[in-house]
Scaffold this active site. Structure first.
Site, short mmCIF file in Angstrom:
data_model
loop_
_atom_site.label_atom_id
_atom_site.label_comp_id
_atom_site.label_asym_id
_atom_site.label_seq_id
_atom_site.Cartn_x
_atom_site.Cartn_y
_atom_site.Cartn_z
N ASP A 1 16.69 92.78 66.56
CA ASP A 1 15.69 93.67 65.95
C ASP A 1 14.46 93.63 66.84
OD1 ASP A 1 14.06 95.17 64.38
OD2 ASP A 1 13.90 93.71 62.75
N ASP B 1 11.22 100.83 65.98
CA ASP B 1 11.08 101.97 65.07
C ASP B 1 9.84 101.82 64.20
OD1 ASP B 1 12.15 99.79 63.79
OD2 ASP B 1 13.45 100.95 62.46
N CYS C 1 31.64 76.59 41.70
CA CYS C 1 32.09 77.00 43.02
C CYS C 1 32.87 75.86 43.65
CB CYS C 1 30.89 77.40 43.87
SG CYS C 1 31.26 77.78 45.60
N CYS D 1 33.34 75.79 47.17
CA CYS D 1 33.09 75.80 48.61
C CYS D 1 32.88 74.36 49.09
CB CYS D 1 31.88 76.68 48.94
SG CYS D 1 30.28 75.93 48.56
N CYS E 1 29.75 72.68 47.45
CA CYS E 1 29.86 72.37 46.02
C CYS E 1 30.95 71.36 45.72
CB CYS E 1 30.09 73.66 45.23
SG CYS E 1 28.72 74.84 45.40
#
Length: 503
Positions: A85, A120, A271, A273, A276
């Protein structure tokens, strides 16, 4: 440069080629800070993220010529594809940056960014039309200068589409960038829209872009919530970046498939994962602040990656509609966006929806009348022309195709000179001759009491079917749904001297 492999709705699984390898889309792109990244890019690569995004403006200000010598991949320690960016985020936050677009473009080229973004002027959300139009003009001028500066390059330059809720500016911006030759587009200014929960506005922004540029890949800036991702993918977004995984973690916000929760409010870790699975809830909450932030951020990354992978599987299975609607039910504002799918501005979602699917499609409630497969079948059935002068209508059952059922055989025997057709609240009239065409041949409809006023597509297709044919007599086996259709009046609108018998 961009190859599409599988599609469903406007969603697609594709492959984007960059100088540092290919990236499978849809892709969540983690934001990496070029100076003080807490979670290492090597960890992100090991997790399966082949593309990250970092800030070229901060890199420019902090490293200068050192970055030109080393390159952005060495600076952040990532050997995959890197998107940069150029400072648009800082412009949105602070109004301006201390660098010219041409200088920034040359810098991004020098540091060998794989997917660089020109400097931009983001329109944000809530900007008056005249000011937004001026920002679009500035962005397009900057993008034109950028291409003049960089010349021939292997990098995939991004065209930042601005305009926000001013949809005509979105379309104008997209067409202008496409004409300049940008290979990858990015929809700018959605963060404030999403923070305001204006998902219907976001959907219309994406739809207006897709109307202008349907094929080129599109990146969605700042989409980092597990509920937003399925909507964006269903509408055709291929990539999206966010630092949400870390920002939420710093605020003790724990991502879940259906939203987020404060760590302090949880009673369980729902969870499995690696994070966790390694801690009990009390252990995670009691970690030192910095360590806790890192662990929750890693968990959040797992949730985001799992969300994208689930969407990919839904595309492969032809279940993207079911999954997007299921996820939208987690928040009323998301359902507002899904309800728009029946409008003409979203007809593009049908273009890449397969004509046939291996699995039956499911019909639950009124929103499902708008799914592309149903719309496509209603259009075909409405145009069906019968040579017969008598019509027999029969409610569709669970056995498909209709012509293989006992009910059809009995009707065909009783009325050998009649056009026999089933009807379904979602598919409209189903002539027996095309009842083996998907999805009439392959659907499952929930057995619920239905109000015909909730199914305008049914009455529209029924009227079109009657208008396209010249039946002298219409006989209907009317269930509770069809009894609401005022069918006698409808037929008399087209054939004033004809009568309906209800069996």
């Amino acid at each position: 440069m961009f190859e599409v492999r599988y599609t469903d709705l406007a969603a697609r699984i594709g492959r984007l080629e960059t100088p540092h390898g290919s990236v499978e889309t849809p892709a969540f792109v983690p934001v990496v800070h070029p100076v003080r990244q807490t979670i290492s890019p090597q960890f992100l690569k090991k997790m399966g993220f082949d593309l990250v995004i970092t800030n070229a403006y901060i890199t420019f200000r902090h490293y200068g010529d050192e970055a030109r010598k080393r390159g952005i991949h060495d600076i952040i320690g990532f050997d995959g594809s890197v998107m940069t960016d150029s400072g648009g985020y800082q412009v949105l936050e602070y109004g301006s940056v201390e660098v010219e677009p041409a200088v920034m473009a040359q810098f991004e080229k020098d540091i060998k960014s794989d997917i660089p973004i020109p400097l931009d002027k983001p329109t944000g959300y809530g900007l008056p039309y005249e000011k937004a139009s001026e920002y679009v003009r500035i962005t397009l001028e900057n993008c034109k200068k950028t291409l003049e500066v960089v010349g021939e390059t292997d990098a995939v330059w991004v065209g930042p589409v601005q305009g926000a809720e001013h949809y005509d500016l979105v379309e104008h911006s997209a067409r202008a960038l496409d004409a300049m030759g940008y290979q990858l587009m990015a929809l700018g200014s959605p963060v404030e829209v999403m923070e305001a929960y204006e998902f219907a506005t976001l959907a219309r922004m994406i739809a207006r872009y897709k109307k202008a540029i349907p094929a080129k890949p599109i990146h969605l800036f700042g989409a980092g919530h597990p509920l937003t991702i399925p909507l964006a993918i269903a509408l055709g977004c291929d990539m999206f970046d966010s630092a949400s995984y870390m920002l939420y973690a710093k605020d003790d916000r724990y991502m879940q498939p259906q939203g987020t929760a404060r760590l302090a409010d949880l009673a369980y870790l729902p969870c499995q994962c690696p994070v966790c699975s390694s801690y009990k809830l009390d252990e995670l909450r009691s970690l030192p602040k910095d360590q806790k932030t890192i662990e929750v951020a890693k968990h959040n990354l797992h949730v985001l990656k799992a969300e994208v992978d689930t969407c990919k599987q839904a595309i492969m299975d032809g279940r993207m509609w079911e999954y997007a609607v299921q996820k939208a039910r987690a928040h009323p504002k998301l359902m507002e966006a899904v309800q728009l799918f029946g409008g003409s501005e979203f007809e593009f979602m049908a273009d890449n929806t397969p004509a046939f699917k291996e699995k039956a499609i499911f019909f639950f409630d009124p929103v499902d009348q708008h799914r592309p497969e149903a719309r496509r079948f209603r259009q075909m059935a409405s145009a069906f022309k019968s040579a017969k002068k008598k019509l027999v209508l029969f409610p569709e059952g669970e056995v498909h195709p209709f012509y293989s059922t006992r009910g059809f055989k009995e009707l065909a025997k009783k009325f050998p000179d009649a056009q026999v057709a089933a009807y379904n609240p979602f598919l409209g009239v189903i002539p027996a001759e095309i009842s083996d065409v998907f999805p009439a041949s392959h659907n499952l409809t929930s057995r619920l009491a239905r109000k015909i006023d909730d199914y305008p597509s049914f009455t529209e297709s029924l009227d079109a079917f009657l208008a396209n044919n010249s039946f002298d007599e219409v006989i209907v086996v009317a269930d509770d749904f069809m009894k609401q259709a005022k069918l006698k009046a409808r037929v008399e609108d087209y054939h004033s001297d004809h009568v309906i018998d209800r069996l």
